[in-house]
Design a protein around this motif. Structure first.
Motif, PDB file in Angstrom:
ATOM      1  N   TYR A  36      -4.991  -3.206  13.525  1.00  0.00           N
ATOM      2  CA  TYR A  36      -5.647  -2.611  12.479  1.00  0.00           C
ATOM      3  C   TYR A  36      -4.692  -1.499  11.651  1.00  0.00           C
ATOM      4  O   TYR A  36      -4.299  -1.556  10.610  1.00  0.00           O
ATOM      5  CB  TYR A  36      -6.774  -1.814  12.627  1.00  0.00           C
ATOM      6  N   ARG A  37      -4.203  -0.657  12.668  1.00  0.00           N
ATOM      7  CA  ARG A  37      -3.164   0.318  12.178  1.00  0.00           C
ATOM      8  C   ARG A  37      -1.981  -0.190  11.697  1.00  0.00           C
ATOM      9  O   ARG A  37      -1.373   0.125  10.817  1.00  0.00           O
ATOM     10  CB  ARG A  37      -2.824   1.229  13.571  1.00  0.00           C
ATOM     11  N   ASP A  38      -1.192  -1.171  12.623  1.00  0.00           N
ATOM     12  CA  ASP A  38      -0.025  -2.021  11.856  1.00  0.00           C
ATOM     13  C   ASP A  38      -0.421  -2.701  10.549  1.00  0.00           C
ATOM     14  O   ASP A  38       0.506  -2.259   9.435  1.00  0.00           O
ATOM     15  CB  ASP A  38       0.201  -3.046  12.976  1.00  0.00           C
ATOM     16  N   VAL A  39      -1.342  -3.306  10.427  1.00  0.00           N
ATOM     17  CA  VAL A  39      -1.768  -3.952   9.130  1.00  0.00           C
ATOM     18  C   VAL A  39      -2.117  -3.058   7.858  1.00  0.00           C
ATOM     19  O   VAL A  39      -1.518  -3.187   6.847  1.00  0.00           O
ATOM     20  CB  VAL A  39      -3.027  -5.062   9.323  1.00  0.00           C
ATOM     21  N   VAL A  40      -2.811  -1.821   8.224  1.00  0.00           N
ATOM     22  CA  VAL A  40      -2.977  -0.848   7.244  1.00  0.00           C
ATOM     23  C   VAL A  40      -1.495  -0.459   6.717  1.00  0.00           C
ATOM     24  O   VAL A  40      -1.334  -0.430   5.336  1.00  0.00           O
ATOM     25  CB  VAL A  40      -3.721   0.078   7.536  1.00  0.00           C
ATOM     26  N   ARG A  41      -0.684  -0.079   7.536  1.00  0.00           N
ATOM     27  CA  ARG A  41       0.531   0.477   7.205  1.00  0.00           C
ATOM     28  C   ARG A  41       1.561  -0.556   6.467  1.00  0.00           C
ATOM     29  O   ARG A  41       2.025  -0.195   5.378  1.00  0.00           O
ATOM     30  CB  ARG A  41       1.323   1.012   8.239  1.00  0.00           C
ATOM     31  N   ALA A  42       1.618  -1.804   6.805  1.00  0.00           N
ATOM     32  CA  ALA A  42       2.261  -2.905   6.249  1.00  0.00           C
ATOM     33  C   ALA A  42       1.619  -3.065   4.736  1.00  0.00           C
ATOM     34  O   ALA A  42       2.203  -3.418   4.027  1.00  0.00           O
ATOM     35  CB  ALA A  42       2.253  -4.081   7.035  1.00  0.00           C
ATOM     36  N   PHE A  43       0.158  -3.073   4.965  1.00  0.00           N
ATOM     37  CA  PHE A  43      -0.303  -3.255   3.487  1.00  0.00           C
ATOM     38  C   PHE A  43       0.068  -2.339   2.454  1.00  0.00           C
ATOM     39  O   PHE A  43       0.156  -2.590   1.352  1.00  0.00           O
ATOM     40  CB  PHE A  43      -1.787  -3.110   3.699  1.00  0.00           C
ATOM     41  N   ARG A  44       0.340  -1.181   2.871  1.00  0.00           N
ATOM     42  CA  ARG A  44       0.790  -0.050   2.043  1.00  0.00           C
ATOM     43  C   ARG A  44       1.862   0.358   1.802  1.00  0.00           C
ATOM     44  O   ARG A  44       2.741   1.267   1.238  1.00  0.00           O
ATOM     45  CB  ARG A  44      -0.170   1.324   2.349  1.00  0.00           C
ATOM     46  N   GLY A  45       2.732  -0.581   2.727  1.00  0.00           N
ATOM     47  CA  GLY A  45       4.130  -0.360   2.358  1.00  0.00           C
ATOM     48  C   GLY A  45       4.939   0.529   3.173  1.00  0.00           C
ATOM     49  O   GLY A  45       5.989   0.856   2.842  1.00  0.00           O
ATOM     50  N   ARG A  46       4.397   0.916   4.165  1.00  0.00           N
ATOM     51  CA  ARG A  46       4.610   2.271   4.868  1.00  0.00           C
ATOM     52  C   ARG A  46       5.621   1.804   6.260  1.00  0.00           C
ATOM     53  O   ARG A  46       4.843   1.237   7.116  1.00  0.00           O
ATOM     54  CB  ARG A  46       3.647   2.989   5.224  1.00  0.00           C
ATOM     55  N   PHE A  47       6.870   1.852   6.010  1.00  0.00           N
ATOM     56  CA  PHE A  47       7.673   1.441   7.374  1.00  0.00           C
ATOM     57  C   PHE A  47       8.493   2.699   7.771  1.00  0.00           C
ATOM     58  O   PHE A  47       9.732   2.803   7.218  1.00  0.00           O
ATOM     59  CB  PHE A  47       8.492   0.088   7.129  1.00  0.00           C
ATOM     60  N   ASP A  48       7.860   3.781   8.264  1.00  0.00           N
ATOM     61  CA  ASP A  48       8.769   4.807   8.853  1.00  0.00           C
ATOM     62  C   ASP A  48       9.844   4.848   9.618  1.00  0.00           C
ATOM     63  O   ASP A  48      10.839   5.292   9.454  1.00  0.00           O
ATOM     64  CB  ASP A  48       7.849   5.896   9.157  1.00  0.00           C
ATOM     65  N   ASN A  49       9.605   3.742  10.441  1.00  0.00           N
ATOM     66  CA  ASN A  49      10.730   3.486  11.496  1.00  0.00           C
ATOM     67  C   ASN A  49      11.026   2.203  11.682  1.00  0.00           C
ATOM     68  O   ASN A  49      10.756   1.501  13.072  1.00  0.00           O
ATOM     69  CB  ASN A  49      10.406   4.235  12.734  1.00  0.00           C
TER      70      ASN A  49
END
Length: 535
Positions: A90-103
């Motif tokens: 869930y944590r991965d999908v939410v970040r990818a959904f919002r375009g958040r790729f910090d590292n």
């Protein structure tokens, strides 16, 4: 005369969620499905958001340039880096959904064989880059995320996907680690055989991933984990080849296979394994049994697990989960929804009627009511539950867009502690949600001495604060599981998400031994750092 050929682009996985790009429903369907889900769950209406398009995602420049000897198998494009930087939690999908790729990962290597892989590992060690093995990318515990303190290379093994050899006499097959569930089953079918290991991620996950994470399959008893099918394993380490002898069993010291099974890529990159395969089942019996409470159903399941009948399917769903999946529609006014036991037997050799008849007697001893019994077919309740089970990862993408928090976690505990642990997990998880949400439970796998409860959490998401909400729920549930004597994971693996509780669960001398083993085969600490142990 010129010949035309199909030059359509290859089918691609979604860059943020589950499945392929062409499986993503149009926006109007997502909005309708999300609204229906919120209504069914009793949540207030909410705006349906859309994922950040791949082209709008900004990534930092790659810190690595592949040497000439590896350039032909390496990629640094946006799509490759984005789709190899997260798993599918869930944590991965939410970040990818919002375009958040910090590292994000810096580079993706696609070795075609062990020679390519050996060169890739040697280069990673030379430049100090982390090497992260990647199969189907379906980890739900943070098992694939690159570390933040060094460059990283994700090693995608899906080009190594063949059934290399079949030993029909011993009923075993040598299979490369990058073979997906459907791919290996299709190749085995040509020999009249099946591995018959069906985790929920079966469509996309790979044999190497199953072995590295000790994946659980569909069998509720006996062959519950991939461990039970492994005959020998071959892996490459920065210090050479690790390969065990093919044996049906051995008492020669600690097992080299057992050390690789569940190692999550920290000791070597699994390249192939000899697997125990089986004839496809010809006989099937299934039934659905209703119980007035989850607790009475659990007592029946305990009796079944200790009977020696060994059902292939013995999944107990609490009333809320049975209703949400559509497996049970029965409800009495003023009474709780009935719990559902999905019970089945299968065999390639013999009829199963007597076994199922005895199983039903045990269920009736615990006030179970038979809903349906089918020979050589699934009962309607089983079909409804199985369809919902397979569609759940796809549905989660819609729920995320619709502002619904959805998480699962699982454990295993002895029978004497089961009822208290399940009750406490439900209570504390609801408290962490602020009392607003649903927590369902099912038993996925059962043993004579205990069971594996699997929880699903559904609640209104705190938009923009989903990661903090996830952290609160995860901490609450994991703390209760650890305090209640359960394992932090029965079949989802440890990854990075479970590290704090895994560190407390394992014996300290074992942790020291594991660190020593890693130092021996991976002295530079390049293999999936941050998972299981710190180098």
């Amino acid at each position: 005369m010129s010949l035309s050929r199909d030059v359509s682009p290859p089918r691609r996985r979604k860059h943020w969620g589950w499945g392929f790009e062409d499986q993503q429903p149009p926006p109007e369907q997502v909005e309708a499905a999300a609204a229906a889900a919120r209504e069914q769950l009793g949540f207030a209406p909410a705006e349906v958001e859309r994922p950040v398009p791949l082209g709008a995602i900004e990534l930092p420049p790659t810190r690595l340039d592949a040497p000439a000897s590896l350039a032909h198998i390496c990629a640094t494009g946006r799509y490759e880096r984005v789709t190899h930087s997260y798993g599918k939690s869930y944590r991965d999908v939410v970040r990818a959904f919002r375009g958040r790729f910090d590292n994000p990962t810096d580079l993706v290597a696609h070795p075609a064989d062990e020679a390519d892989l050996e060169r890739a590992l040697a280069w990673c060690e030379e430049v100090g880059a982390a090497a992260i093995p990647f199969g189907g990318g379906t980890s739900v515990v943070g098992g694939l995320e690159p570390p933040g303190d060094r460059p990283s290379v994700t090693v995608d093994l899906r080009s190594m996907d063949r059934v290399v050899e079949v030993d029909r006499t011993s009923r075993a097959a040598l299979i490369q680690a990058g073979a997906t569930g459907p791919g290996l089953e299709e190749q085995l079918r040509d020999h009249g055989l099946t591995l018959r290991h069906f985790p929920q991620s079966f469509e996309y996950s790979t044999l190497g991933g199953w072995i590295a994470t000790r994946a659980g399959g569909h069998y509720a008893t006996l062959h519950t984990h991939i461990d039970d099918f492994v005959e020998s394993v071959r892996a490459l380490t920065p210090r050479g080849l690790w390969e065990s002898r093919r044996l049906p069993g051995s008492g020669a010291g600690p097992s080299p296979d057992r050390m690789l099974i569940g190692s999550e890529g920290i000791l070597g990159v699994i390249t192939e394994a000899w697997m125990r395969v089986q004839d496809a089942p010809r006989f099937k019996e299934s039934t659905a049994v209703l119980f007035d409470s989850f607790e009475s159903g659990a007592e029946a399941v305990r009796a079944l697990s200790q009977s020696g009948l060994h059902p292939s399917n013995c999944r107990l769903l609490d009333g809320d989960e049975a209703a949400l999946t559509g497996a049970v529609r029965e409800r009495h006014e003023g009474a709780a929804r009935p719990a559902l036991l999905v019970l089945g037997f299968e065999s390639a050799d013999h009829q199963l009627g007597p076994r199922l008849s005895r199983a039903l007697e045990l269920c009736e001893d615990h006030r179970g009511r038979v809903s349906a019994r089918e020979s050589c077919a699934r009962s309607p309740a089983e079909s409804a539950w199985r369809d919902a089970f397979l569609q759940a990862p796809y549905l989660r993408d819609t729920l995320v867009a619709g502002g619904i928090f959805v998480e699962t976690f699982e454990t295993a505990v002895t029978w004497d502690r089961l009822e208290e642990l399940v009750g406490t997990v439900r209570e504390r998880t609801r408290e962490a949600l602020g009392g607003d949400g649903t927590v369902t439970c099912r038993l996925t796998h059962v043993y004579p001495d205990g069971a594996a409860p699997y929880f699903t959490v559904l609640a209104p998401a705190r938009r923009g604060d989903e990661l903090a909400q996830w952290g609160e729920v995860k901490a609450a549930a994991s703390g209760v599981i650890a305090a209640g004597g359960g394992t932090i994971t029965h079949h989802h693996a440890v990854g990075r998400d479970h590290r704090p509780w895994y560190d407390r669960q394992r014996p300290a001398p074992f942790a020291a031994a594991l660190r020593a083993a890693k130092a021996a085969v991976d002295p530079a600490g390049i293999l999936n750092p941050g998972v299981l142990i710190d180098p």
